[in-house]
Design a protein around this motif. Sequence first.
Motif, mmCIF file in Angstrom:
data_model
loop_
_atom_site.group_PDB
_atom_site.id
_atom_site.type_symbol
_atom_site.label_atom_id
_atom_site.label_comp_id
_atom_site.label_asym_id
_atom_site.label_seq_id
_atom_site.Cartn_x
_atom_site.Cartn_y
_atom_site.Cartn_z
ATOM 1 N N GLU A 238 77.317 -32.018 -110.786
ATOM 2 C CA GLU A 238 78.558 -32.070 -111.557
ATOM 3 C C GLU A 238 79.635 -31.147 -110.979
ATOM 4 O O GLU A 238 80.797 -31.525 -110.875
ATOM 5 C CB GLU A 238 78.275 -31.684 -113.015
ATOM 6 C CG GLU A 238 79.494 -31.719 -113.903
ATOM 7 C CD GLU A 238 79.196 -31.324 -115.332
ATOM 8 O OE1 GLU A 238 80.158 -30.955 -116.023
ATOM 9 O OE2 GLU A 238 78.029 -31.373 -115.757
ATOM 10 N N ARG A 239 79.232 -29.938 -110.568
ATOM 11 C CA ARG A 239 80.223 -28.961 -110.099
ATOM 12 C C ARG A 239 80.043 -28.506 -108.657
ATOM 13 O O ARG A 239 80.881 -27.768 -108.135
ATOM 14 C CB ARG A 239 80.188 -27.724 -111.008
ATOM 15 C CG ARG A 239 80.461 -28.035 -112.472
ATOM 16 C CD ARG A 239 80.353 -26.804 -113.340
ATOM 17 N NE ARG A 239 78.993 -26.262 -113.300
ATOM 18 C CZ ARG A 239 78.668 -25.035 -113.690
ATOM 19 N NH1 ARG A 239 79.595 -24.211 -114.131
ATOM 20 N NH2 ARG A 239 77.425 -24.620 -113.640
ATOM 21 N N LEU A 240 78.957 -28.931 -108.023
ATOM 22 C CA LEU A 240 78.596 -28.375 -106.725
ATOM 23 C C LEU A 240 78.316 -29.447 -105.679
ATOM 24 O O LEU A 240 77.977 -30.573 -106.007
ATOM 25 C CB LEU A 240 77.332 -27.507 -106.859
ATOM 26 C CG LEU A 240 77.381 -26.375 -107.873
ATOM 27 C CD1 LEU A 240 75.987 -25.771 -108.041
ATOM 28 C CD2 LEU A 240 78.398 -25.326 -107.454
ATOM 29 N N VAL A 241 78.404 -29.025 -104.433
ATOM 30 C CA VAL A 241 77.934 -29.803 -103.295
ATOM 31 C C VAL A 241 76.926 -28.918 -102.572
ATOM 32 O O VAL A 241 77.224 -27.766 -102.236
ATOM 33 C CB VAL A 241 79.096 -30.171 -102.336
ATOM 34 C CG1 VAL A 241 78.555 -30.824 -101.072
ATOM 35 C CG2 VAL A 241 80.093 -31.065 -103.029
ATOM 36 N N LEU A 242 75.733 -29.444 -102.365
ATOM 37 C CA LEU A 242 74.712 -28.748 -101.582
ATOM 38 C C LEU A 242 74.718 -29.396 -100.207
ATOM 39 O O LEU A 242 74.292 -30.534 -100.040
ATOM 40 C CB LEU A 242 73.339 -28.872 -102.248
ATOM 41 C CG LEU A 242 73.281 -28.509 -103.738
ATOM 42 C CD1 LEU A 242 71.861 -28.648 -104.263
ATOM 43 C CD2 LEU A 242 73.825 -27.124 -103.984
ATOM 44 N N HIS A 243 75.242 -28.657 -99.249
ATOM 45 C CA HIS A 243 75.438 -29.200 -97.906
ATOM 46 C C HIS A 243 74.309 -28.760 -96.985
ATOM 47 O O HIS A 243 74.127 -27.562 -96.753
ATOM 48 C CB HIS A 243 76.781 -28.712 -97.348
ATOM 49 C CG HIS A 243 76.998 -29.107 -95.932
ATOM 50 N ND1 HIS A 243 77.270 -30.415 -95.561
ATOM 51 C CD2 HIS A 243 76.951 -28.378 -94.786
ATOM 52 C CE1 HIS A 243 77.402 -30.459 -94.245
ATOM 53 N NE2 HIS A 243 77.206 -29.255 -93.754
ATOM 54 N N PRO A 244 73.515 -29.714 -96.439
ATOM 55 C CA PRO A 244 72.444 -29.343 -95.505
ATOM 56 C C PRO A 244 73.056 -28.830 -94.205
ATOM 57 O O PRO A 244 73.901 -29.482 -93.595
ATOM 58 C CB PRO A 244 71.673 -30.640 -95.295
ATOM 59 C CG PRO A 244 72.554 -31.738 -95.762
ATOM 60 C CD PRO A 244 73.579 -31.152 -96.679
ATOM 61 N N MET A 245 72.633 -27.653 -93.811
ATOM 62 C CA MET A 245 73.208 -27.030 -92.623
ATOM 63 C C MET A 245 72.636 -27.634 -91.350
ATOM 64 O O MET A 245 71.451 -27.941 -91.269
ATOM 65 C CB MET A 245 72.960 -25.531 -92.649
ATOM 66 C CG MET A 245 73.656 -24.864 -93.815
ATOM 67 S SD MET A 245 73.596 -23.090 -93.710
ATOM 68 C CE MET A 245 74.903 -22.862 -92.521
ATOM 69 N N THR A 246 73.508 -27.766 -90.369
ATOM 70 C CA THR A 246 73.095 -28.166 -89.027
ATOM 71 C C THR A 246 72.820 -26.903 -88.223
ATOM 72 O O THR A 246 73.162 -25.789 -88.648
ATOM 73 C CB THR A 246 74.199 -28.968 -88.327
ATOM 74 O OG1 THR A 246 75.334 -28.106 -88.132
ATOM 75 C CG2 THR A 246 74.595 -30.198 -89.140
ATOM 76 N N VAL A 247 72.236 -27.062 -87.060
ATOM 77 C CA VAL A 247 71.994 -25.911 -86.189
ATOM 78 C C VAL A 247 73.311 -25.223 -85.853
ATOM 79 O O VAL A 247 73.424 -23.999 -85.920
ATOM 80 C CB VAL A 247 71.226 -26.338 -84.920
ATOM 81 C CG1 VAL A 247 71.222 -25.230 -83.873
ATOM 82 C CG2 VAL A 247 69.793 -26.734 -85.269
ATOM 83 N N GLY A 248 74.339 -25.996 -85.508
ATOM 84 C CA GLY A 248 75.630 -25.410 -85.177
ATOM 85 C C GLY A 248 76.239 -24.631 -86.328
ATOM 86 O O GLY A 248 76.787 -23.540 -86.134
ATOM 87 N N GLU A 249 76.141 -25.180 -87.532
ATOM 88 C CA GLU A 249 76.664 -24.479 -88.709
ATOM 89 C C GLU A 249 75.885 -23.202 -88.970
ATOM 90 O O GLU A 249 76.464 -22.162 -89.302
ATOM 91 C CB GLU A 249 76.617 -25.394 -89.930
ATOM 92 C CG GLU A 249 77.622 -26.529 -89.867
ATOM 93 C CD GLU A 249 77.378 -27.602 -90.903
ATOM 94 O OE1 GLU A 249 78.356 -28.279 -91.260
ATOM 95 O OE2 GLU A 249 76.217 -27.782 -91.346
ATOM 96 N N ALA A 250 74.566 -23.249 -88.808
ATOM 97 C CA ALA A 250 73.741 -22.058 -89.018
ATOM 98 C C ALA A 250 74.064 -20.992 -87.962
ATOM 99 O O ALA A 250 74.099 -19.798 -88.278
ATOM 100 C CB ALA A 250 72.262 -22.416 -88.981
ATOM 101 N N GLU A 251 74.298 -21.400 -86.733
ATOM 102 C CA GLU A 251 74.664 -20.444 -85.684
ATOM 103 C C GLU A 251 75.990 -19.759 -86.018
ATOM 104 O O GLU A 251 76.116 -18.538 -85.873
ATOM 105 C CB GLU A 251 74.756 -21.147 -84.327
ATOM 106 C CG GLU A 251 73.419 -21.537 -83.769
ATOM 107 C CD GLU A 251 73.505 -22.421 -82.531
ATOM 108 O OE1 GLU A 251 72.503 -22.483 -81.810
ATOM 109 O OE2 GLU A 251 74.563 -23.059 -82.291
#
Length: 163
Positions: free
Chosen positions: A7-20
């Motif tokens: 309802e209020r959130l987005v749970l975005h799965p991180m990629t390797v690049g995003e985690a770096e």
Amino acid sequence: MNDLVTERLVLHPMTVGEAERLAAGVPPGGARWAPGYPADGDVFAAGRFLDICATTGDPWPFGTFEIRLRENGQAIGGLGFHGPSDANGSVTIGYGLVPSARGKGYASEALRELLLFTRAHGATRVKGDADHDNIASQHVMTAAGMRPTGEDERVRYFEIAWT
């Protein structure tokens, strides 16, 4: 890897690049980070995710997610798994929010969605823990349906299981 939306959130799965980039403290272009994000726990989780990817490959679906507000896309915390499921289908979770996002039910909302996702992807048990003095985190887990299963001198343990 699609975002999980509540309802209020987005749970975005991180990629390797995003985690770096997160581990280095460099926000991706256009991303908004709430003050205090990433916290030490977010940086640690990104590093653990990168280590798992480097040693055993992407643990999808049991990776790391960034918690963002739906209304503006601002990152307010993270949640995810300590690694892939074990031979019995059990996973361990962790989560955290920046101080300004606490006390609004975001952590419970995110954890409830993550538990639904986890069950849908074949896990049979989800475990978590909270320090004895972290009553708020204990409430998050119970609000999401997890139950206390024991404690030691440092933490109280919680879990939810499905047959």
